[in-house]
Design an enzyme around this catalytic site. Structure first.
Site, PDB file in Angstrom:
ATOM      1  N   ALA B 157      33.190  56.488  62.051  1.00 24.99           N
ATOM      2  CA  ALA B 157      33.002  57.342  60.869  1.00 24.99           C
ATOM      3  C   ALA B 157      34.316  57.985  60.441  1.00 24.99           C
ATOM      4  O   ALA B 157      35.166  58.243  61.283  1.00 24.99           O
ATOM      5  CB  ALA B 157      31.970  58.432  61.193  1.00 24.99           C
ATOM      6  N   ASP B 178      29.631  56.070  66.132  1.00 25.34           N
ATOM      7  CA  ASP B 178      30.375  57.338  66.139  1.00 25.34           C
ATOM      8  C   ASP B 178      29.520  58.393  66.814  1.00 25.34           C
ATOM      9  O   ASP B 178      28.325  58.501  66.525  1.00 25.34           O
ATOM     10  CB  ASP B 178      30.728  57.774  64.713  1.00 25.34           C
ATOM     11  CG  ASP B 178      31.840  58.811  64.707  1.00 25.34           C
ATOM     12  OD1 ASP B 178      32.985  58.447  64.379  1.00 25.34           O
ATOM     13  OD2 ASP B 178      31.563  59.977  65.061  1.00 25.34           O
ATOM     14  N   ARG B 183      28.439  62.543  61.041  1.00 20.70           N
ATOM     15  CA  ARG B 183      29.477  61.637  60.549  1.00 20.70           C
ATOM     16  C   ARG B 183      28.957  60.198  60.466  1.00 20.70           C
ATOM     17  O   ARG B 183      29.359  59.436  59.587  1.00 20.70           O
ATOM     18  CB  ARG B 183      30.732  61.735  61.410  1.00 20.70           C
ATOM     19  CG  ARG B 183      31.505  63.041  61.140  1.00 20.70           C
ATOM     20  CD  ARG B 183      32.647  63.259  62.112  1.00 20.70           C
ATOM     21  NE  ARG B 183      33.739  62.303  61.992  1.00 20.70           N
ATOM     22  CZ  ARG B 183      34.775  62.437  61.174  1.00 20.70           C
ATOM     23  NH1 ARG B 183      34.868  63.493  60.404  1.00 20.70           N
ATOM     24  NH2 ARG B 183      35.731  61.521  61.127  1.00 20.70           N
ATOM     25  N   GLY B 210      30.993  56.914  72.913  1.00 16.94           N
ATOM     26  CA  GLY B 210      31.743  55.674  73.088  1.00 16.94           C
ATOM     27  C   GLY B 210      32.269  55.471  74.495  1.00 16.94           C
ATOM     28  O   GLY B 210      32.526  54.334  74.909  1.00 16.94           O
ATOM     29  N   CYS B 282      46.016  58.662  64.366  1.00 12.08           N
ATOM     30  CA  CYS B 282      46.820  59.110  63.230  1.00 12.08           C
ATOM     31  C   CYS B 282      47.751  60.204  63.704  1.00 12.08           C
ATOM     32  O   CYS B 282      48.010  61.174  63.011  1.00 12.08           O
ATOM     33  CB  CYS B 282      45.951  59.582  62.081  1.00 12.08           C
ATOM     34  SG  CYS B 282      44.756  60.819  62.535  1.00 12.08           S
TER      35      CYS B 282
HETATM   36  C1  LIG Z   1      39.860  59.085  63.521  1.00 14.21           C
HETATM   37  S1  LIG Z   1      38.137  59.237  63.329  1.00 14.21           S
HETATM   38  C2  LIG Z   1      37.651  57.590  62.957  1.00 14.21           C
HETATM   39  C3  LIG Z   1      37.941  57.172  61.547  1.00 14.21           C
HETATM   40  C4  LIG Z   1      37.306  55.844  61.140  1.00 14.21           C
HETATM   41  N1  LIG Z   1      37.622  54.793  62.081  1.00 14.21           N
HETATM   42  C5  LIG Z   1      37.702  55.425  59.751  1.00 14.21           C
HETATM   43  O1  LIG Z   1      38.574  54.559  59.617  1.00 14.21           O
HETATM   44  O2  LIG Z   1      37.137  55.959  58.785  1.00 14.21           O
HETATM   45  C6  LIG Z   1      37.567  59.483  64.983  1.00 14.21           C
HETATM   46  C7  LIG Z   1      36.087  59.540  65.149  1.00 14.21           C
HETATM   47  O3  LIG Z   1      35.787  59.510  66.532  1.00 14.21           O
HETATM   48  C8  LIG Z   1      34.554  60.165  66.724  1.00 14.21           C
HETATM   49  N2  LIG Z   1      34.402  60.455  68.170  1.00 14.21           N
HETATM   50  C9  LIG Z   1      34.874  61.513  68.854  1.00 14.21           C
HETATM   51  N3  LIG Z   1      34.525  61.423  70.147  1.00 14.21           N
HETATM   52  C10 LIG Z   1      33.811  60.265  70.275  1.00 14.21           C
HETATM   53  C11 LIG Z   1      33.170  59.625  71.365  1.00 14.21           C
HETATM   54  N4  LIG Z   1      33.207  60.160  72.592  1.00 14.21           N
HETATM   55  N5  LIG Z   1      32.541  58.472  71.136  1.00 14.21           N
HETATM   56  C12 LIG Z   1      32.520  57.934  69.887  1.00 14.21           C
HETATM   57  N6  LIG Z   1      33.102  58.499  68.830  1.00 14.21           N
HETATM   58  C13 LIG Z   1      33.752  59.659  69.012  1.00 14.21           C
HETATM   59  C14 LIG Z   1      34.646  61.349  65.806  1.00 14.21           C
HETATM   60  O4  LIG Z   1      33.363  61.798  65.453  1.00 14.21           O
HETATM   61  C15 LIG Z   1      35.424  60.775  64.625  1.00 14.21           C
HETATM   62  O5  LIG Z   1      34.559  60.436  63.576  1.00 14.21           O
END
Ligand SMILES: C[S@@+](CC[C@H](N)C(=O)[O-])C[C@H]1O[C@@H](n2cnc3c(N)ncnc32)[C@H](O)[C@@H]1O
Lengths: 270, 356
Positions: B157, B178, B183, B210, B282
Site C-alpha cells: 500500500a 500490507d 492502507r 509480512g 525511500c
Molecule cells: C513504503 S510503503 C510501501 C509503498 C508501496 N509499495 C507503493 O509503492 O505504493 C511501506 C508499507 O509497509 C507497510 N508495513 C509496515 N510494516 C509491515 C509489515 N510488518 N508487514 C507488511 N507491511 C508492513 C506499511 O503499512 C506501508 O504501507
C-alpha cells in the site's frame, strides 16, 4: 555657431515670445555656469516644450545645491521630469532633504541627486512615509536612517510597506541586526533576490536562523556577502553550487510563494 | 548517522533537493487508452523515460565505437557514456532487454519544473495515469517480471508499485499485502480505479504481517518485491538539524532496521529457489539500506540455510542517468539521490537472487 543651435531649438518651441537677444543672454548664462555648447544642446533637447526661463531656473537651483554642470546634466537626463518643477518646489524639497541630514557637507546631497534625481519629484508625503517607516517600524536610529538614505537613495522611491516587509524578513527570518542591514545596502536589492539567495543557502544547510539567544550551529555568511555579489560569485564562493541548480530552485521557489502554504495537489507518494 | 559524512560535498545539493518540491512521473495505465493518454502527455513536453533509456541503450550499442572516439575528444564531464567501456556498454544493452517494455512512465526532463495535471477518468471511469515518484519505478523495473510469474508485493500500500507490476502484463498471480488494513483498503481503491475487474481477479489483497510470510507461503514466488517502511528523508531532514518536528517517534525509528531486515528475510524465504527479490526503501540511510541487505543475507544463510546472491545493478546507472541522479558509491544496490534538476528519490533498491 551658437546662433545655429539657438535656431534649431527655437523651432521646436513657441519661440515667438522670446527675443533673440534674450535667448542669447540665457545661453550665455548657461556657458557661465560651466556648460559646454554640446551640453547646452543636450540640455535643450530634454522636455523640448519647456520655456527656456524655467529651464534656467531649475538648473540654477541644482547648481545651488552644489552640483556641477556635468552632474546636473546627468541628473536631468535621468529624470527629465525634474525640469517641470518650479524653482520654489525644488528649493522646498532641497530644504527638506537637508533637514533629513542628507545635506551635511553638500557632497552627500549632491550624490543623492545624481543617484536618484527623481527624489525631487516625489510628494512630500511619500518621503515622509518612507522616513517614518525606517525610523518607527524598523527602529533604525536617526544616524542609521541617514546612512541608508546616503547609501541607497532609491529607498525613497519604494513603497513604505515593501520596505517594512523587506526589513522584517532579514531581521526576523535571517537574524540580521540593524547595523549589518545598513552595511549590506539591503534596500538596493529586490526582495525576491534576497529570498532566493537566502532560502537557497538555508536549504543547502549553509544558513541558519539564529535561535532566541542569537546562536547558530554553523557560521552564517554575512548579509553583505550574500546579496552584494554577482550571482556567479554568490554561487561559487558562498553557495558552492551550480547555476543549473539555482535556476531550477528559483523557479520552484516562485511556485511555492505563489501557492503560499497550500499543499500541492497530487495523488499518492509512497 | 550523519549524512554529511556519508555523502561528503554532495550533501548540500541533496539537502536542498529534499527540501524543495519533488518531481513526479506519470505511470501510464495500459488498461485505459494508453496511446491517447501518452500523446496528451507528450503535448506537455513530457517523455517516457523508460522508453528513452531503451532507445539510448540501443544507440549506445550500435554507436559504441564512434561514441568512444568522440568521448575521448570531449571534456570528461560532458559525455557520461565514455566512462563505460565497450564491453560494459554491450552488457548494459543486453541487460536492458530485461526491462519490461510495458512499463511506461512520463517525466519532465532535467530542469523542467512543470507539473502533471491530475489524471481524468475515461468513459468507463478508468484513470489514464498514476502520479508517483518516477524513481520508485526502478525497483519494479529491476524485478524484471517474466511472463507467467507468481509475484508477491509484501508491503504494497498505497499501491504505486503494485500498479506498475500489473502493467507488465506478466503476473500470472499477484499477491499484494500490507499490514495496515486501512492502507490495504486504499490499495484496493487504487486498483479499482485503474484495473478492470476481470484482470484484478488474479490479484489477492491481504493484510498480514509480512514478517511471517516465510512460514505462510515459503518457496513459492518467482518474484518478490519488499518495499519496506522507512524514514522519509523528505520530511525528516529538517529535524536532523533543528529537532523541531519529529514525524516518527525515536523508538519506532530505532526499530526500523530490524523490521526491514525481517521483512526482507521473509521475502527471501517466500521466493522459490532461483527466484528473485528486490529490496527497496525511500531512505538515504546506509543503516536502512546496505546494512539491512547484508544482515538479511547473512541470517538467511546461517539460520535458514538459504544462500542468496546480490545481483549487480550498476547498468541501471548508465541506463537511466539522463533521468535520475545516482549515487555511485553504494556497497550494494543502487541509490537515486534527489537533485534540484532531477528531483526524484531518494530511492534505494537492491536485487537478490535465491540460489537453487
Ligand atoms: C513504503 S510503503 C510501501 C509503498 C508501496 N509499495 C507503493 O509503492 O505504493 C511501506 C508499507 O509497509 C507497510 N508495513 C509496515 N510494516 C509491515 C509489515 N510488518 N508487514 C507488511 N507491511 C508492513 C506499511 O503499512 C506501508 O504501507
Amino acid at each position: 555657431l551658437l546662433e545655429a543651435v539657438r535656431l534649431s531649438l527655437a523651432e521646436q518651441q513657441r519661440q515667438a515670445d522670446i527675443g533673440s537677444s534674450e535667448l542669447g543672454k540665457m545661453l550665455d548664462s548657461f556657458s557661465d555656469m560651466g556648460f559646454s555648447n554640446a551640453q547646452i544642446m543636450q540640455l535643450f533637447r530634454l522636455q523640448p516644450k519647456l520655456a527656456p526661463q524655467t529651464r534656467l531656473a531649475v538648473v540654477s537651483e541644482l547648481l545651488l545645491l552644489g552640483l556641477d554642470a556635468d552632474s546636473t546634466l546627468r541628473a536631468l537626463q535621468k529624470s527629465p521630469e525634474v525640469l517641470r518643477m518650479t524653482a520654489q518646489q525644488l528649493r522646498h524639497r532641497a530644504d527638506y532633504l537637508r533637514r533629513l541630514d542628507l545635506g551635511e557637507g553638500n557632497m552627500n546631497l549632491q550624490q543623492v541627486v545624481i543617484d536618484c534625481p527623481s527624489i525631487f519629484t516625489l510628494s512630500w508625503k511619500k518621503i515622509d512615509a518612507v522616513v517614518r517607516v525606517l525610523k518607527e517600524k524598523c527602529v533604525f536610529t536617526v544616524d542609521q536612517v541617514t546612512e541608508i538614505l546616503h547609501r541607497c537613495p532609491n529607498v525613497l522611491l519604494e513603497e513604505p510597506h515593501d520596505l517594512e516587509y523587506k526589513f522584517q524578513y532579514v531581521y526576523f527570518r535571517m537574524g540580521v541586526k540593524h547595523k549589518a542591514v545598513v552595511k549590506s545596502d539591503l534596500f538596493r536589492t529586490p526582495i525576491a533576490e534576497v529570498k532566493n539567495r537566502h532560502i537557497f543557502l538555508e536549504r543547502l544547510g549553509l544558513y541558519q536562523t539564529p535561535d532566541k539567544k542569537g546562536q547558530t550551529q554553523i557560521v552564517n555568511p554575512k548579509l553583505k556577502e550574500i546579496i552584494r555579489v554577482s550571482e556567479g560569485d554568490f554561487l561559487v564562493k558562498i553557495a558552492h553550487s551550480s547555476l543549473q541548480e539555482f535556476e531550477v530552485f528559483k523557479k520552484l521557489l516562485a511556485q511555492e510563494e505563489e501557492e503560499g502554504d497550500q499543499d500541492i495537489a497530487s495523488e499518492e507518494t509512497d | 548517522m550523519n549524512y554529511s559524512v556519508q555523502f561528503g560535498s554532495r550533501w548540500p545539493s541533496i539537502r536542498v533537493g529534499l527540501l524543495s518540491e519533488q518531481k513526479y512521473g506519470a505511470l501510464i495505465n495500459n488498461f485505459a487508452h494508453a496511446g491517447r493518454v501518452s500523446r496528451e502527455l507528450e503535448l506537455l513536453n513530457a517523455v517516457d523515460f523508460v522508453d528513452e533509456s531503451q532507445k539510448a541503450a540501443r544507440h549506445m550499442q550500435w554507436d559504441a565505437p564512434v561514441e568512444r572516439v568522440r568521448g575521448e575528444e570531449t571534456a570528461p564531464q560532458e559525455t557520461h557514456s565514455e566512462q563505460l567501456s565497450v564491453e560494459q556498454t554491450q552488457t548494459s544493452s543486453l541487460l536492458s532487454t530485461s526491462i519490461s517494455p510495458n512499463i511506461k512512465c512520463y517525466t519532465f526532463s532535467k530542469g523542467d519544473v512543470s507539473r502533471f495535471p491530475p489524471a481524468r477518468p475515461d468513459a468507463l471511469g478508468t484513470l489514464g495515469y498514476y502520479l508517483l515518484d518516477a524513481a520508485s519505478l526502478l525497483p519494479v523495473l529491476a524485478l524484471s517480471v517474466q511472463p507467467g510469474d507468481l509475484v508477491l508485493d509484501l508491503c504494497a500500500a498505497p499501491g504505486g508499485k503494485t500498479l506498475a507490476l500489473l502493467q507488465t502484463g506478466c503476473c500470472r498471480h499477484l499477491a499484494a499485502n500490507d499490514i495496515s488494513a486501512s492502507r490495504s483498503n486504499r490499495l484496493r481503491r487504487v486498483l479499482c480505479s485503474y484495473i478492470p475487474k476481470d484482470i484484478s481477479t488474479d490479484v489477492r489483497i491481504t493484510s498480514w504481517d509480512g514478517r511471517n510470510w516465510g512460514e505462510l507461503e515459503g518457496d513459492t514466488y518467482n518474484r518478490v518485491l519488499v518495499d519496506v517502511p522507512c524514514t522519509t528523508d523528505r520530511h525528516s531532514v529538517m529535524e536532523e538539524d533543528n529537532n523541531i518536528f519529529s514525524r516518527m517517534r525515536l523508538k519506532e525509528r530505532q526499530m526500523l532496521p530490524m523490521l526491514q531486515m525481517r521483512l526482507l528475510l521473509a521475502g527471501l524465504l517466500a521466493a522459490r529457489p532461483g527466484g528473485e527479490v528486490v529490496y527497496s526503501t525511500c531512505s538515504l540511510s546506509q543503516l536502512q539500506n546496505e546494512y539491512v541487505v547484508e544482515r538479511a543475507v547473512e541470517v538467511a544463510e546461517t539460520e535458514y540455510n538459504v544462500s542468496v546472491h546480490v545481483e549487480d545493478l550498476s547498468y541501471f546507472r548508465s541506463l537511466f542517468q539522463d533521468t535520475f541522479s545516482f549515487f555511485a558509491d553504494c556497497r550494494l544496490g543502487e541509490l537515486v539521490l534527489p537533485h534540484l534538476t532531477a528531483n526524484f528519490g531518494p530511492t534505494y533498491f537492491c536485487k537478490l537472487r535465491r540460489e537453487e
